[in-house]
Motif scaffolding. Sequence first.
Motif, mmCIF file in Angstrom:
data_model
loop_
_atom_site.group_PDB
_atom_site.id
_atom_site.type_symbol
_atom_site.label_atom_id
_atom_site.label_comp_id
_atom_site.label_asym_id
_atom_site.label_seq_id
_atom_site.Cartn_x
_atom_site.Cartn_y
_atom_site.Cartn_z
ATOM 1 N N GLN A 74 0.534 0.632 -3.151
ATOM 2 C CA GLN A 74 0.478 -0.441 -4.155
ATOM 3 C C GLN A 74 0.441 -1.820 -3.478
ATOM 4 O OE1 GLN A 74 3.641 -0.168 -7.040
ATOM 5 N NE2 GLN A 74 3.441 -2.303 -7.613
ATOM 6 N N ASN A 75 1.202 -1.986 -2.416
ATOM 7 C CA ASN A 75 1.238 -3.261 -1.692
ATOM 8 C C ASN A 75 0.040 -3.452 -0.770
ATOM 9 O OD1 ASN A 75 3.668 -3.793 -2.945
ATOM 10 N ND2 ASN A 75 4.910 -3.152 -1.191
ATOM 11 N N ASN A 76 -0.831 -2.448 -0.693
ATOM 12 C CA ASN A 76 -2.014 -2.514 0.162
ATOM 13 C C ASN A 76 -3.276 -2.292 -0.675
ATOM 14 O OD1 ASN A 76 -3.145 -2.760 2.847
ATOM 15 N ND2 ASN A 76 -3.568 -0.561 2.764
ATOM 16 N N LYS A 77 -3.337 -2.951 -1.833
ATOM 17 C CA LYS A 77 -4.499 -2.898 -2.727
ATOM 18 C C LYS A 77 -4.843 -1.473 -3.153
ATOM 19 C CE LYS A 77 -6.293 -7.094 -0.680
ATOM 20 N NZ LYS A 77 -7.339 -7.733 0.085
ATOM 21 N N GLY A 78 -3.827 -0.634 -3.328
ATOM 22 C CA GLY A 78 -4.037 0.719 -3.818
ATOM 23 C C GLY A 78 -4.430 1.733 -2.772
ATOM 24 N N VAL A 79 -4.478 1.326 -1.512
ATOM 25 C CA VAL A 79 -4.871 2.241 -0.438
ATOM 26 C C VAL A 79 -3.664 2.492 0.466
ATOM 27 C CG1 VAL A 79 -6.381 2.568 1.556
ATOM 28 C CG2 VAL A 79 -7.235 1.366 -0.466
ATOM 29 N N PHE A 80 -3.337 3.759 0.660
ATOM 30 C CA PHE A 80 -2.216 4.093 1.532
ATOM 31 C C PHE A 80 -2.586 3.746 2.972
ATOM 32 C CE2 PHE A 80 0.208 7.115 4.168
ATOM 33 C CZ PHE A 80 1.486 6.746 3.795
ATOM 34 N N PRO A 81 -1.804 2.899 3.644
ATOM 35 C CA PRO A 81 -2.128 2.455 5.013
ATOM 36 C C PRO A 81 -1.719 3.484 6.062
ATOM 37 C CG PRO A 81 -0.137 1.378 4.254
ATOM 38 C CD PRO A 81 -0.627 2.220 3.109
ATOM 39 N N PHE A 82 -2.451 4.575 6.114
ATOM 40 C CA PHE A 82 -2.099 5.722 6.952
ATOM 41 C C PHE A 82 -1.868 5.327 8.411
ATOM 42 C CE2 PHE A 82 -2.803 9.345 9.619
ATOM 43 C CZ PHE A 82 -2.190 10.384 8.956
ATOM 44 N N ASP A 83 -2.845 4.652 9.024
ATOM 45 C CA ASP A 83 -2.733 4.307 10.446
ATOM 46 C C ASP A 83 -1.546 3.396 10.717
ATOM 47 O OD1 ASP A 83 -4.930 5.828 11.119
ATOM 48 O OD2 ASP A 83 -6.328 4.155 11.006
ATOM 49 N N LYS A 84 -1.350 2.414 9.873
ATOM 50 C CA LYS A 84 -0.236 1.479 10.059
ATOM 51 C C LYS A 84 1.103 2.207 9.953
ATOM 52 C CE LYS A 84 1.718 -2.847 8.368
ATOM 53 N NZ LYS A 84 1.568 -3.947 7.426
ATOM 54 N N TYR A 140 3.959 13.178 3.944
ATOM 55 C CA TYR A 140 5.010 13.200 2.930
ATOM 56 C C TYR A 140 5.167 11.822 2.304
ATOM 57 C CZ TYR A 140 9.486 13.586 0.638
ATOM 58 O OH TYR A 140 10.480 13.557 -0.312
ATOM 59 N N LEU A 141 5.125 10.778 3.105
ATOM 60 C CA LEU A 141 5.221 9.410 2.563
ATOM 61 C C LEU A 141 4.053 9.121 1.627
ATOM 62 C CD1 LEU A 141 6.434 7.459 5.714
ATOM 63 C CD2 LEU A 141 7.787 8.158 3.724
ATOM 64 N N TYR A 142 2.886 9.639 1.953
ATOM 65 C CA TYR A 142 1.726 9.503 1.074
ATOM 66 C C TYR A 142 2.030 10.132 -0.297
ATOM 67 C CZ TYR A 142 -2.894 10.350 -0.882
ATOM 68 O OH TYR A 142 -3.984 10.414 -1.711
ATOM 69 N N ARG A 143 2.685 11.284 -0.295
ATOM 70 C CA ARG A 143 3.022 11.955 -1.554
ATOM 71 C C ARG A 143 4.095 11.218 -2.345
ATOM 72 N NH1 ARG A 143 5.070 17.303 -0.344
ATOM 73 N NH2 ARG A 143 4.989 16.904 1.878
ATOM 74 N N LEU A 144 4.877 10.356 -1.701
ATOM 75 C CA LEU A 144 5.907 9.588 -2.402
ATOM 76 C C LEU A 144 5.359 8.392 -3.164
ATOM 77 C CD1 LEU A 144 8.922 9.297 0.107
ATOM 78 C CD2 LEU A 144 8.711 10.782 -1.890
ATOM 79 N N GLN A 145 4.104 8.054 -2.953
ATOM 80 C CA GLN A 145 3.548 6.838 -3.559
ATOM 81 C C GLN A 145 3.555 6.911 -5.071
ATOM 82 O OE1 GLN A 145 2.905 4.176 -1.311
ATOM 83 N NE2 GLN A 145 4.019 5.806 -0.265
ATOM 84 N N GLN A 146 3.872 5.771 -5.701
ATOM 85 C CA GLN A 146 3.892 5.672 -7.161
ATOM 86 C C GLN A 146 2.481 5.499 -7.697
ATOM 87 O OE1 GLN A 146 6.485 2.391 -8.075
ATOM 88 N NE2 GLN A 146 8.303 3.548 -7.524
#
Length: 146
Positions: A74-84, A140-146
């Motif tokens: 959500q804080n990255n324009k709707g894209v999960f910042p995987f690499d970061k 797992y963090l990706y799956r936690l996203q709202q």
Amino acid sequence: MKIHNKAVDVSSIALGLILAFLSVQSVAEEKVDIGKREYDGACAVCHGISGKGDDGPLKAMLVKPVPNLTVLAQNNKGVFPFDKVYQIIDGREEVKSHGPRDMPVWGNAFNNQTSLYFDNYPQQDSESAARSRILALVEYLYRLQQ
């Protein structure tokens, strides 16, 4: 008499096969969420079980507020910042744009610890297990996203 023994032997074998199948089936149905286990073991003490940063047992001891890990996308324009996220967790290569190092370097910790879930091949290469553990955690963090 031999016919009776063969019948008993066949029924015993059939019963054994059925029991073996049922035990294999129950093990197959029991899935281990490696990412969640890594999170619970390494992250939940600060970020909390929910990942929202509101209920970790060490929260009161930390100088800075704990980030809410459920809003990274959500804080990255709707894209999960995987690499970061991977780089922050790994932490061994300092990323100057990420600012000061506030979080433990889990890449070193995972590299130095054994894992119950990942075998290292060859045995001298613990780096592959460290990468696998971090990848499972990021997923797992990706799956936690709202």
